[in-house]
Enzyme design. Sequence first.
Site, PDB file in Angstrom:
ATOM      1  CG  MET A 327      -1.967  -1.114   1.179  1.00 41.01           C
ATOM      2  SD  MET A 327      -2.990  -1.111  -0.305  1.00 41.01           S
ATOM      3  CE  MET A 327      -4.067   0.271   0.004  1.00 41.01           C
ATOM      4  CG  ASP A 346       9.512  -0.097   5.339  1.00 42.16           C
ATOM      5  OD1 ASP A 346       9.825  -0.777   6.325  1.00 42.16           O
ATOM      6  OD2 ASP A 346       8.490  -0.312   4.665  1.00 42.16           O
ATOM      7  CB  VAL A 404       3.668   0.562   9.354  1.00 44.10           C
ATOM      8  CG1 VAL A 404       4.520   1.781   9.042  1.00 44.10           C
ATOM      9  CG2 VAL A 404       2.775   0.826  10.559  1.00 44.10           C
ATOM     10  CB  VAL A 405       2.616  -4.430   9.837  1.00 41.64           C
ATOM     11  CG1 VAL A 405       3.493  -5.108   8.815  1.00 41.64           C
ATOM     12  CG2 VAL A 405       3.426  -3.839  10.976  1.00 41.64           C
ATOM     13  CD  GLU A 406      -4.896  -2.682  10.053  1.00 37.60           C
ATOM     14  OE1 GLU A 406      -4.167  -1.808   9.543  1.00 37.60           O
ATOM     15  OE2 GLU A 406      -6.102  -2.513  10.290  1.00 37.60           O
ATOM     16  CE  LYS A 411      -1.929   0.191  10.866  1.00 37.54           C
ATOM     17  NZ  LYS A 411      -1.381   0.561   9.562  1.00 37.54           N
ATOM     18  CD  GLU A 466     -14.060   3.330   3.734  1.00 33.80           C
ATOM     19  OE1 GLU A 466     -15.234   2.980   3.910  1.00 33.80           O
ATOM     20  OE2 GLU A 466     -13.088   2.696   4.194  1.00 33.80           O
ATOM     21  CG  ASN A 504     -12.565  -3.164   4.620  1.00 37.90           C
ATOM     22  OD1 ASN A 504     -12.803  -3.501   3.462  1.00 37.90           O
ATOM     23  ND2 ASN A 504     -11.375  -2.768   5.014  1.00 37.90           N
TER      24      ASN A 504
HETATM   25  P1  NAI Z   1       2.822  -4.641   3.840  1.00 35.25           P
HETATM   26  O1  NAI Z   1       3.153  -5.721   4.796  1.00 35.25           O
HETATM   27  O2  NAI Z   1       2.945  -4.850   2.372  1.00 35.25           O
HETATM   28  O3  NAI Z   1       3.733  -3.379   4.198  1.00 35.25           O
HETATM   29  C1  NAI Z   1       3.954  -2.915   5.478  1.00 35.25           C
HETATM   30  C2  NAI Z   1       5.297  -2.205   5.505  1.00 35.25           C
HETATM   31  O4  NAI Z   1       5.419  -1.493   6.719  1.00 35.25           O
HETATM   32  C3  NAI Z   1       6.479  -3.148   5.427  1.00 35.25           C
HETATM   33  O5  NAI Z   1       7.325  -2.755   4.377  1.00 35.25           O
HETATM   34  C4  NAI Z   1       7.186  -2.964   6.765  1.00 35.25           C
HETATM   35  O6  NAI Z   1       8.603  -3.070   6.681  1.00 35.25           O
HETATM   36  C5  NAI Z   1       6.782  -1.544   7.110  1.00 35.25           C
HETATM   37  N1  NAI Z   1       6.896  -1.218   8.518  1.00 35.25           N
HETATM   38  C6  NAI Z   1       6.625  -1.971   9.585  1.00 35.25           C
HETATM   39  N2  NAI Z   1       6.902  -1.292  10.710  1.00 35.25           N
HETATM   40  C7  NAI Z   1       7.358  -0.085  10.361  1.00 35.25           C
HETATM   41  C8  NAI Z   1       7.816   1.058  11.082  1.00 35.25           C
HETATM   42  N3  NAI Z   1       7.846   1.070  12.406  1.00 35.25           N
HETATM   43  N4  NAI Z   1       8.216   2.124  10.374  1.00 35.25           N
HETATM   44  C9  NAI Z   1       8.193   2.113   9.037  1.00 35.25           C
HETATM   45  N5  NAI Z   1       7.769   1.066   8.310  1.00 35.25           N
HETATM   46  C10 NAI Z   1       7.353  -0.024   8.964  1.00 35.25           C
HETATM   47  O7  NAI Z   1       1.344  -4.162   4.227  1.00 35.25           O
HETATM   48  P2  NAI Z   1       0.242  -3.466   3.321  1.00 35.25           P
HETATM   49  O8  NAI Z   1      -0.589  -4.484   2.699  1.00 35.25           O
HETATM   50  O9  NAI Z   1       0.878  -2.435   2.476  1.00 35.25           O
HETATM   51  O10 NAI Z   1      -0.644  -2.741   4.440  1.00 35.25           O
HETATM   52  C11 NAI Z   1      -0.240  -1.554   5.071  1.00 35.25           C
HETATM   53  C12 NAI Z   1      -1.443  -0.928   5.768  1.00 35.25           C
HETATM   54  O11 NAI Z   1      -2.451  -0.678   4.805  1.00 35.25           O
HETATM   55  C13 NAI Z   1      -2.087  -1.801   6.803  1.00 35.25           C
HETATM   56  O12 NAI Z   1      -2.556  -0.992   7.865  1.00 35.25           O
HETATM   57  C14 NAI Z   1      -3.236  -2.443   6.084  1.00 35.25           C
HETATM   58  O13 NAI Z   1      -4.282  -2.823   6.943  1.00 35.25           O
HETATM   59  C15 NAI Z   1      -3.663  -1.303   5.202  1.00 35.25           C
HETATM   60  N6  NAI Z   1      -4.397  -1.668   3.991  1.00 35.25           N
HETATM   61  C16 NAI Z   1      -4.043  -2.761   3.247  1.00 35.25           C
HETATM   62  C17 NAI Z   1      -4.759  -3.107   2.124  1.00 35.25           C
HETATM   63  C18 NAI Z   1      -4.370  -4.283   1.305  1.00 35.25           C
HETATM   64  O14 NAI Z   1      -5.207  -4.768   0.550  1.00 35.25           O
HETATM   65  N7  NAI Z   1      -3.136  -4.770   1.398  1.00 35.25           N
HETATM   66  C19 NAI Z   1      -5.945  -2.309   1.693  1.00 35.25           C
HETATM   67  C20 NAI Z   1      -6.178  -1.147   2.502  1.00 35.25           C
HETATM   68  C21 NAI Z   1      -5.440  -0.877   3.613  1.00 35.25           C
END
Ligand code: NAI
Length: 729
Positions: A327, A346, A404-406, A411, A466, A504
Amino acid sequence: MTDDFRHLRLDRDGRGVATVSFDVQGSPVNIFNDEVVRELQEVVGRLERQPPRVVVFRSGKPSGFLAGADLRRIQQIQTEEEVRGVLAAGHELFDRIERLPCPTVAVIHGPCLGGGLEFALACRYRLARDDAQTRIGLPEVQLGLIPGWGGTQRLPRVVGLRQALRMILEGTTLSAAKAAAVGLVDLAVPTAEFETEVNRFVDDRLAGKSARRPTRGLVGVMLDGTWPGRAIVLATARKQIRSRAHHYPALPAAVRAIEAGYRGSRAAGFAAERDEFARIVFTPAARNLIEVFFQRERARKRSTWVPDEMARPQPVQRAAVVGAGTMGAGIAQLLAFNGIPVFLKDVSDEIVAGGMKRIESLTGEAVGKGLLSPDEAAAIVRRVAPVGADWGPLAGADLAIEAVVEREDVKREVFRQLGDQLSPSAVLASNTSALSVSRLGDTTPHPERVAGLHFFNPVHRMQLVEVVRGRATDDGPVAVLVDLVRRVGKVPVVVADSPGFLVNRLLFPYMDEAVRLVIEGVPGEEVDREAVRFGMPMGPLELLDQVGVDIAADVTGTFAPLRTDPGPTPERFAAMVRAGWCGKKSGRGFYEYRNGRRGKPTHWATPSTPRSVRPSRADVSGGLTDIQQRLIYPIINEAAKCLEAGVVAEPWVVDLAMVLGTGFAPFRGGPLRTADALGVGRVVRHLEALRRDHGDRFEPSPLLRTMGSEGRGFYTAAPAAVEHEEVHR
Ligand code: NAI
């Protein structure tokens, strides 16, 4: 010599060139309304009486050529006679333009759509400015309509039958370069040389030279130019639209109109176009799709969401995206694509480098599709500055988007850092799918500047965002985010902070019910098929595979407070995750996947003792089948609860968000329009029956009960209450 009208202007120069410019008053883009049509009739009359040597039609507005007919006007039409009047007036006017004794040239920049292209098609030549703004096409089917001002007749003559069918049935628009390649325009010219080339083209016409058109090649001539060839092409088109024809009657109507143009006389073709248009303009599909179009326009106005008196917010100058995963990289690319410099951060340089790779490949895809030049793509990538472990560089950003990760603990730590590092006036936003935005805000010194900004996956394709207002969020940051969403070409809806926000939250009970059906013994393929028949882009189990069963498993916890009975779904998800069946990304979930393509259903979607739930028996009077009721009524019920709880203020927001965010049957206009079409009273009766058979989760919401007993719909005013007052006055 100049004739000035309100919207049009006619200039004649000494060389015998007449230039007609469109600048429709009171509208940011040129559209055909009744007044514009009347003025054009008058102008054409003058050109007929005193023919120049060349006529040039162009726009006086920087925003573009002509965006089409006034949809408000189409929406107001009540009778078939009125439709026929509007169509015949267009046909007659464009015929007169086509018959002018001199060369006519449409000079196109920006949108040239619908009625705008039909007008340009009546000109002898078309020139287009070759830049990202120029889009040419007949998108009527996306509004449940067909081209009604000659498009079904003239486009096939200009670009050939196959290309015309593609453009009309898909409603896609072409760039100037593509339009030139298919012969829709005679010349596509880069912005810098545009005026010079237009002048040269006009000079050549004055000199009596003829312009060359591309030839179509042997296959093209065989298929488009002979009767047997055309019969094959038309049969193929009919086959391609067959499964959608029932929900989208404009598709077969367009094919019939096009075919009539080849079968009979010219007049018969145009008459068929009028007949077909008149037949579909009053269908619920057209009404609903046009309504969604207006809802989208409404959502894009800042005043819809924040008080009018709010000062114009400062546009975001520099953004920071934290988290360079799926994302984060998608969001950073979107911002950079739209000219906004971004820091992408990151936890380490290596992980950020992975995000940068993703941005490069997304941008590369746009180059491949001809949307960007390699130079533009490189500039976009340069606009993203990678940042590793250090937080310092982010201090210069006036907006941060966290992706970042959910996990709430992770967060919260990110927000604490953002609160420390960024200026106190910066807006801090989270892309969380379901965590509480208010609680994240509490970790910062300025919770009033914290909000949610929930993008959908894939970011570059999904139109909806949203904007989530936390308990403490001020109007100012909401206005900044709404503006940003518009600026990057997306559609914002502002919702309150509640588990899963709006989309959602509505989707969850639907996917939950699909899993329960399978556990009860209904084959998963049948569940998905019923959803697709209803009009969903894919079934709920396939959707779960795409989202990821592991993600769905995590999210079930978030929704627990909203559920009366968690049922067997969470355990089923957990078992699938334990066994490593996480959906598409792991190659298997409810279905098998090979090379990204869906294969057979797996044992998770195949009950050992299948039981059919009378799948195809539709409720009398065109309602939903039993399975469809199980899937769709929970969405409607949850939507009513969201309205009650103030997650959104008005029904149209629910409908727009579900259509854009999930692809919910656009021709039905969204879940609440569906409820109105079925009758809210009937929905309540069915929910009660489902509650008796399947449990309290089907208990109709108080709002639905009240509306049902008052005979009200979501979009119909409250007749009962109003009449009551009037009686007593
Ligand atoms: P992802 O796992 O692809 O990426 C998360 C990134 O955050 C990773 O690169 C990780 O290294 C980084 N990260 C972790 N801790 C960190 C920190 N302290 N500082 C900086 N970076 C950090 O996850 P994804 O899918 O991109 O999801 C990210 C957010 O977006 C989540 O909250 C998720 O719920 C939300 N989201 C995801 C959707 C999807 O379909 N994948 C759709 C809408 C929202």
